[in-house]
Design an enzyme around this catalytic site. Structure first.
Site, mmCIF file in Angstrom:
data_model
loop_
_atom_site.group_PDB
_atom_site.id
_atom_site.type_symbol
_atom_site.label_atom_id
_atom_site.label_comp_id
_atom_site.label_asym_id
_atom_site.label_seq_id
_atom_site.Cartn_x
_atom_site.Cartn_y
_atom_site.Cartn_z
ATOM 1 N N ARG A 18 -21.664 53.599 0.052
ATOM 2 C CA ARG A 18 -20.580 54.701 0.232
ATOM 3 C C ARG A 18 -19.346 53.709 -0.257
ATOM 4 O O ARG A 18 -18.805 54.383 -0.304
ATOM 5 C CB ARG A 18 -20.227 54.319 2.366
ATOM 6 C CG ARG A 18 -21.371 54.758 2.599
ATOM 7 C CD ARG A 18 -21.147 54.854 4.323
ATOM 8 N NE ARG A 18 -21.365 53.455 4.872
ATOM 9 C CZ ARG A 18 -20.921 52.621 5.798
ATOM 10 N NH1 ARG A 18 -21.024 52.954 6.380
ATOM 11 N NH2 ARG A 18 -21.089 51.298 5.659
ATOM 12 N N ASN A 36 -22.539 57.167 6.860
ATOM 13 C CA ASN A 36 -24.419 56.666 6.640
ATOM 14 C C ASN A 36 -25.017 57.867 8.286
ATOM 15 O O ASN A 36 -24.156 57.936 8.928
ATOM 16 C CB ASN A 36 -24.649 56.278 7.321
ATOM 17 C CG ASN A 36 -24.552 54.206 6.314
ATOM 18 O OD1 ASN A 36 -24.607 54.669 4.388
ATOM 19 N ND2 ASN A 36 -24.470 53.222 6.192
#
EC number: 3.6.1.7
Length: 90
Positions: A18, A36
């Site tokens: 990320r 996520n």
């Protein structure tokens, strides 16, 4: 201007993916978010100039040094969210 929703599958959680996505987006001036999923994937929505977004998504498809992307599902969206920045959602 384009708006895309994408799901990234593979080894993409627990490897800084990320943060990699956020860094690439900020460097390219792309707005949106990444997070996520409960299924072990990474989800993102991005807005920006068409070529920048396509180049960004190709970089995401290649992955970061510690990740292994096995699949990238992309879907164009017709409504714009007019994101102000690029964020990692918790």
């Amino acid at each position: 201007m384009v708006h895309y929703h994408a799901i990234v599958k593979g080894r993409v959680q627990g490897v800084g993916f990320r943060y990699f996505v956020q860094g690439e987006a900020v460097n390219r001036g792309i707005k949106g978010w990444v997070r996520n999923t409960d299924e072990g994937h990474v989800e993102l929505k991005v807005e920006g100039e068409q070529q920048e977004v396509f180049d960004f998504l190709e970089t995401v498809r290649k992955g970061s040094p510690f990740s292994k992307v096995t699949h990238l599902d992309m879907e164009p969206l017709t409504k714009f969210a007019h994101y102000q920045d690029f964020r990692i959602k918790g």
